[in-house]
Design a protein around this motif. Structure first.
Motif, PDB file in Angstrom:
ATOM      1  N   ASP A   6      -4.085 -10.990  -9.879  1.00  0.00           N
ATOM      2  CA  ASP A   6      -4.023 -10.844  -8.424  1.00  0.00           C
ATOM      3  C   ASP A   6      -2.653 -10.349  -7.965  1.00  0.00           C
ATOM      4  O   ASP A   6      -2.556  -9.497  -7.079  1.00  0.00           O
ATOM      5  N   LEU A   7      -1.593 -10.901  -8.523  1.00  0.00           N
ATOM      6  CA  LEU A   7      -0.251 -10.492  -8.110  1.00  0.00           C
ATOM      7  C   LEU A   7      -0.021  -9.017  -8.408  1.00  0.00           C
ATOM      8  O   LEU A   7       0.532  -8.294  -7.573  1.00  0.00           O
ATOM      9  N   ALA A   8      -0.435  -8.547  -9.567  1.00  0.00           N
ATOM     10  CA  ALA A   8      -0.244  -7.144  -9.911  1.00  0.00           C
ATOM     11  C   ALA A   8      -0.969  -6.238  -8.923  1.00  0.00           C
ATOM     12  O   ALA A   8      -0.437  -5.196  -8.497  1.00  0.00           O
ATOM     13  N   VAL A   9      -2.186  -6.607  -8.525  1.00  0.00           N
ATOM     14  CA  VAL A   9      -2.934  -5.831  -7.540  1.00  0.00           C
ATOM     15  C   VAL A   9      -2.177  -5.799  -6.212  1.00  0.00           C
ATOM     16  O   VAL A   9      -2.045  -4.750  -5.574  1.00  0.00           O
ATOM     17  N   LEU A  10      -1.661  -6.945  -5.794  1.00  0.00           N
ATOM     18  CA  LEU A  10      -0.900  -7.006  -4.549  1.00  0.00           C
ATOM     19  C   LEU A  10       0.380  -6.176  -4.648  1.00  0.00           C
ATOM     20  O   LEU A  10       0.785  -5.532  -3.677  1.00  0.00           O
ATOM     21  N   GLN A  11       1.008  -6.160  -5.797  1.00  0.00           N
ATOM     22  CA  GLN A  11       2.240  -5.377  -5.967  1.00  0.00           C
ATOM     23  C   GLN A  11       1.981  -3.884  -5.826  1.00  0.00           C
ATOM     24  O   GLN A  11       2.740  -3.170  -5.158  1.00  0.00           O
ATOM     25  N   LEU A  12       0.903  -3.388  -6.451  1.00  0.00           N
ATOM     26  CA  LEU A  12       0.597  -1.965  -6.322  1.00  0.00           C
ATOM     27  C   LEU A  12       0.198  -1.639  -4.883  1.00  0.00           C
ATOM     28  O   LEU A  12       0.588  -0.595  -4.334  1.00  0.00           O
ATOM     29  N   ALA A  13      -0.565  -2.526  -4.253  1.00  0.00           N
ATOM     30  CA  ALA A  13      -0.947  -2.310  -2.858  1.00  0.00           C
ATOM     31  C   ALA A  13       0.284  -2.293  -1.962  1.00  0.00           C
ATOM     32  O   ALA A  13       0.374  -1.486  -1.017  1.00  0.00           O
ATOM     33  N   HIS A  14       1.249  -3.156  -2.239  1.00  0.00           N
ATOM     34  CA  HIS A  14       2.485  -3.199  -1.458  1.00  0.00           C
ATOM     35  C   HIS A  14       3.262  -1.900  -1.612  1.00  0.00           C
ATOM     36  O   HIS A  14       3.782  -1.345  -0.627  1.00  0.00           O
ATOM     37  N   ALA A  15       3.342  -1.388  -2.839  1.00  0.00           N
ATOM     38  CA  ALA A  15       4.033  -0.110  -3.059  1.00  0.00           C
ATOM     39  C   ALA A  15       3.336   1.013  -2.299  1.00  0.00           C
ATOM     40  O   ALA A  15       3.994   1.880  -1.693  1.00  0.00           O
ATOM     41  N   HIS A  16       1.996   1.001  -2.313  1.00  0.00           N
ATOM     42  CA  HIS A  16       1.249   2.021  -1.568  1.00  0.00           C
ATOM     43  C   HIS A  16       1.479   1.872  -0.069  1.00  0.00           C
ATOM     44  O   HIS A  16       1.599   2.875   0.660  1.00  0.00           O
ATOM     45  N   GLU A  17       1.575   0.659   0.416  1.00  0.00           N
ATOM     46  CA  GLU A  17       1.842   0.418   1.835  1.00  0.00           C
ATOM     47  C   GLU A  17       3.190   1.008   2.241  1.00  0.00           C
ATOM     48  O   GLU A  17       3.312   1.655   3.295  1.00  0.00           O
ATOM     49  N   GLN A  18       4.209   0.794   1.407  1.00  0.00           N
ATOM     50  CA  GLN A  18       5.532   1.341   1.722  1.00  0.00           C
ATOM     51  C   GLN A  18       5.511   2.871   1.715  1.00  0.00           C
ATOM     52  O   GLN A  18       6.241   3.514   2.476  1.00  0.00           O
ATOM     53  N   GLN A  19       4.666   3.451   0.872  1.00  0.00           N
ATOM     54  CA  GLN A  19       4.564   4.901   0.783  1.00  0.00           C
ATOM     55  C   GLN A  19       3.857   5.503   1.982  1.00  0.00           C
ATOM     56  O   GLN A  19       4.219   6.599   2.446  1.00  0.00           O
ATOM     57  N   GLU A  75       0.540   7.513 -12.853  1.00  0.00           N
ATOM     58  CA  GLU A  75      -0.240   8.528 -13.554  1.00  0.00           C
ATOM     59  C   GLU A  75      -1.714   8.276 -13.261  1.00  0.00           C
ATOM     60  O   GLU A  75      -2.237   7.194 -13.551  1.00  0.00           O
ATOM     61  N   VAL A  76      -2.377   9.275 -12.662  1.00  0.00           N
ATOM     62  CA  VAL A  76      -3.762   9.110 -12.219  1.00  0.00           C
ATOM     63  C   VAL A  76      -4.655  10.090 -12.969  1.00  0.00           C
ATOM     64  O   VAL A  76      -4.322  11.276 -13.070  1.00  0.00           O
ATOM     65  N   GLU A  77      -5.766   9.584 -13.488  1.00  0.00           N
ATOM     66  CA  GLU A  77      -6.737  10.473 -14.109  1.00  0.00           C
ATOM     67  C   GLU A  77      -8.146   9.913 -13.942  1.00  0.00           C
ATOM     68  O   GLU A  77      -8.337   8.705 -13.806  1.00  0.00           O
ATOM     69  N   PRO A  78      -9.150  10.803 -13.910  1.00  0.00           N
ATOM     70  CA  PRO A  78     -10.540  10.338 -13.786  1.00  0.00           C
ATOM     71  C   PRO A  78     -10.942   9.542 -15.017  1.00  0.00           C
ATOM     72  O   PRO A  78     -10.454   9.776 -16.128  1.00  0.00           O
ATOM     73  N   CYS A  79     -11.855   8.595 -14.825  1.00  0.00           N
ATOM     74  CA  CYS A  79     -12.367   7.824 -15.946  1.00  0.00           C
ATOM     75  C   CYS A  79     -13.778   7.349 -15.619  1.00  0.00           C
ATOM     76  O   CYS A  79     -14.242   7.466 -14.487  1.00  0.00           O
ATOM     77  N   ALA A  80     -14.451   6.813 -16.611  1.00  0.00           N
ATOM     78  CA  ALA A  80     -15.814   6.312 -16.418  1.00  0.00           C
ATOM     79  C   ALA A  80     -16.054   5.163 -17.378  1.00  0.00           C
ATOM     80  O   ALA A  80     -15.655   5.228 -18.552  1.00  0.00           O
ATOM     81  N   PRO A  81     -16.711   4.104 -16.942  1.00  0.00           N
ATOM     82  CA  PRO A  81     -17.046   3.007 -17.858  1.00  0.00           C
ATOM     83  C   PRO A  81     -18.201   3.397 -18.772  1.00  0.00           C
ATOM     84  O   PRO A  81     -19.030   4.248 -18.418  1.00  0.00           O
ATOM     85  N   GLY A 117      -2.910  11.391  -4.402  1.00  0.00           N
ATOM     86  CA  GLY A 117      -1.620  12.072  -4.344  1.00  0.00           C
ATOM     87  C   GLY A 117      -0.501  11.134  -3.919  1.00  0.00           C
ATOM     88  O   GLY A 117       0.648  11.287  -4.365  1.00  0.00           O
ATOM     89  N   ASP A 118      -0.818  10.167  -3.052  1.00  0.00           N
ATOM     90  CA  ASP A 118       0.190   9.173  -2.665  1.00  0.00           C
ATOM     91  C   ASP A 118       0.616   8.344  -3.870  1.00  0.00           C
ATOM     92  O   ASP A 118       1.800   8.057  -4.049  1.00  0.00           O
ATOM     93  N   PHE A 119      -0.352   7.944  -4.694  1.00  0.00           N
ATOM     94  CA  PHE A 119      -0.013   7.180  -5.894  1.00  0.00           C
ATOM     95  C   PHE A 119       0.811   8.030  -6.862  1.00  0.00           C
ATOM     96  O   PHE A 119       1.746   7.534  -7.494  1.00  0.00           O
ATOM     97  N   ALA A 120       0.447   9.296  -6.982  1.00  0.00           N
ATOM     98  CA  ALA A 120       1.211  10.184  -7.859  1.00  0.00           C
ATOM     99  C   ALA A 120       2.641  10.339  -7.359  1.00  0.00           C
ATOM    100  O   ALA A 120       3.595  10.368  -8.153  1.00  0.00           O
ATOM    101  N   ALA A 121       2.808  10.420  -6.029  1.00  0.00           N
ATOM    102  CA  ALA A 121       4.146  10.534  -5.455  1.00  0.00           C
ATOM    103  C   ALA A 121       4.989   9.291  -5.724  1.00  0.00           C
ATOM    104  O   ALA A 121       6.222   9.353  -5.721  1.00  0.00           O
TER     105      ALA A 121
END
Length: 501
Positions: A473-486, A318-324, A310-314
């Motif tokens: 790696d940078l993209a992962v850190l960017q999303l993590a940073h956005a989640h941290e701010q949230q 866009e979040v949805e279940p998936c499976a490999p 829900g934090d990511f959605a906020a």
């Protein structure tokens, strides 16, 4: 020590919760401390004095930092860092900062015990590649952080130094094998920490310490120097911190090609401090969860992680279940084969000597024995399966920008327990089966960071893995940073022993 200068105190307040009794210096995140030292708002001697006093107060409760060096020697080294600054010699962003190296990595002047009585107490004569880069950035090495024996298992206990305990509940584990690093960070005994990760050893302790731990892309941080540089493609060193910016800065220090590590990656020019801001609206996230019920989870783990969706959605994701399109049973078989093979290679000589074999913990002996039965064809087949697993995730990344899954399957358990024999009523058939959730990113060589997602009703922390495409790696850190701010979990919830009494 009296409160430091007003500017530093203001920065410290912004880096800590309002309910804290922390000294202004230890309350600072690593980058804020770095800036204060560079601007000479605080001396390296002051920093060392405060950190050593803080360690003396809190380390006995958790046993996170081991092989601690003599205080007089450390203060003398801090004085030299101050003299360097006075004459305009600035070594780098870690100038004068106290740092403890994970006790699996070589650090000149300190012993590398690896938690084993089979290792020597003599100090190392050279640094590993990653440690040398941290030294060159100006850090002062104060000691080591505790680990599980030879890094095996996600619980940092060993017969040399004992158990490392959780910063939020000292009756429980800190995770492993970078457990000492995780607890030291959580209790503000280190500004930032290095670690390594084969089976979640940067991610699991981060989750259990309410901090951040990044397993970088395979090759991002050069491995070694070591004789097995061509075959060691399961484990990697990486950064941990209390903020994503700190993690990113330490990764910049650790990363980049080294000729002694032939599979290491060239430095990524986009991976620089200040590159973390990104608009994440519309980013597509695939939720792997428990792989459709395949992975047993302790009650409450999935609830916390799903709440984090829900934090990511906020944030506009866009979040949805998936499976490999890959069997998780096949993935586990692949993991066991390659793990047995690697551990047999590293510990087989010790095992072959009956006198030394008896000093290996049972789990280490089991790994070596598993490797003894392997044929070359078994290892080759596992390599093919590993490649197919990578391609399976690559197909998922055609639809999703990132994949998400829990960082652990259980909350921190009793520190005297070696490992859980069952999870959610299902028996665990190996000493590390309870950490199966972390093997996917490892086997694919993908960047994955554990971000804090909150606490259960007992006050025990949990994390969630953000997994990115190969070398993103940078993209992962960017999303993590956005989640941290949230969410701001690190600042919202300090360990209770640090709270104002």
């Amino acid at each position: 020590m009296a409160s430091v200068r007003p500017q530093l105190a203001a920065a410290a307040r912004s880096d800590a919760t309002s309910e804290t009794s922390l000294n202004d210096i230890v309350a600072l995140d690593a980058l804020a401390l770095s800036d204060a030292i560079r601007r000479r708002r605080v001396s390296c001697r002051e920093v060392m004095q405060v950190y050593l006093a803080h360690i003396a107060q809190y380390n006995p409760a958790v046993n996170a930092i081991v092989s601690l060096r003599d205080a007089e020697t450390l203060l003398a080294e801090a004085d030299e860092r101050d003299r360097q600054l006075a004459r305009g010699d600035y070594l780098g962003w870690m100038h004068g900062m106290p740092h403890a190296v994970k006790d699996l990595a070589a650090c000149a002047g300190l012993p590398t015990r690896k938690g084993s009585p089979l290792t020597l107490d003599a100090p190392d004569t050279q640094d590993s590649i990653s440690v040398a880069r941290i030294r060159a950035a100006g850090a002062i090495f104060i000691g080591k952080t505790n680990v599980s024996e030879f890094g095996l298992g996600s619980h940092s206990y060993n017969p040399v130094f004992g158990i490392t305990r959780n910063a939020y509940d000292t009756t429980r584990i800190a995770g492993g094998s970078s457990g000492g690093a995780g607890s030291a960070l959580a209790l503000r005994m280190l500004p930032v920490a290095d670690g390594s990760d084969m089976m979640g050893s940067l991610r699991n302790p981060a989750a259990y310490g309410n901090v951040y731990g990044l397993r970088p892309s395979q090759g991002r941080v050069p491995y070694g120097p070591a004789p097995e540089v061509f075959v060691q493609q399961l484990s990697t060193e990486g950064p941990m911190g209390r903020s994503v910016a700190d993690v990113a800065q330490l990764l910049v220090t650790q990363s980049g090609y080294d000729a002694r590590s032939p599979l290491s990656l060239a430095h990524d020019a986009s991976l620089v401090a200040g590159a973390l801001q990104r608009d994440v609206k519309g980013v597509k996230l695939g939720w792997l969860g428990d792989f459709g019920g395949y992975l047993p989870m302790e009650d409450g783990v999935m609830a916390l992680c799903e709440a984090a969706l829900g934090d990511f959605a906020a944030m506009g994701c866009e979040v949805e279940p998936c499976a490999p399109d890959f069997s998780p049973e096949r993935l586990w078989r692949t993991w066991l084969t390659l793990r047995h093979w690697m551990v047999n290679g590293s510990l087989g000589e010790m095992y072959a000597d009956p006198a030394r074999r008896d000093k290996l913990k049972p789990e280490a002996r089991w790994e070596v024995e598993g490797g003894e039965t392997l044929r070359a064809a078994d290892v080759f087949r596992a390599s093919i399966d590993r490649s197919e697993w990578y391609r399976s995730l690559a197909r998922l990344f055609e639809r999703y920008d990132f994949l998400l899954l829990p960082s652990a399957q259980v909350f921190p358990f009793a520190a005297e327990t070696h490992w859980p024999t069952s999870v959610a009523g299902r028996p665990m058939d190996t000493y590390h089966r309870w950490m199966e959730v972390v093997i996917g990113p490892t086997l694919a060589g993908l960047p994955a960071i554990s971000v804090p997602v909150g606490f259960d009703v007992r006050g025990l922390p949990m994390g969630l893995q953000i997994v990115g495409r190969a070398q993103a790696d940078l993209a992962v850190l960017q999303l993590a940073h956005a989640h941290e701010q949230q969410t701001q979990w690190v600042r919202r919830r300090l360990p209770s022993m640090l709270a104002r009494r």
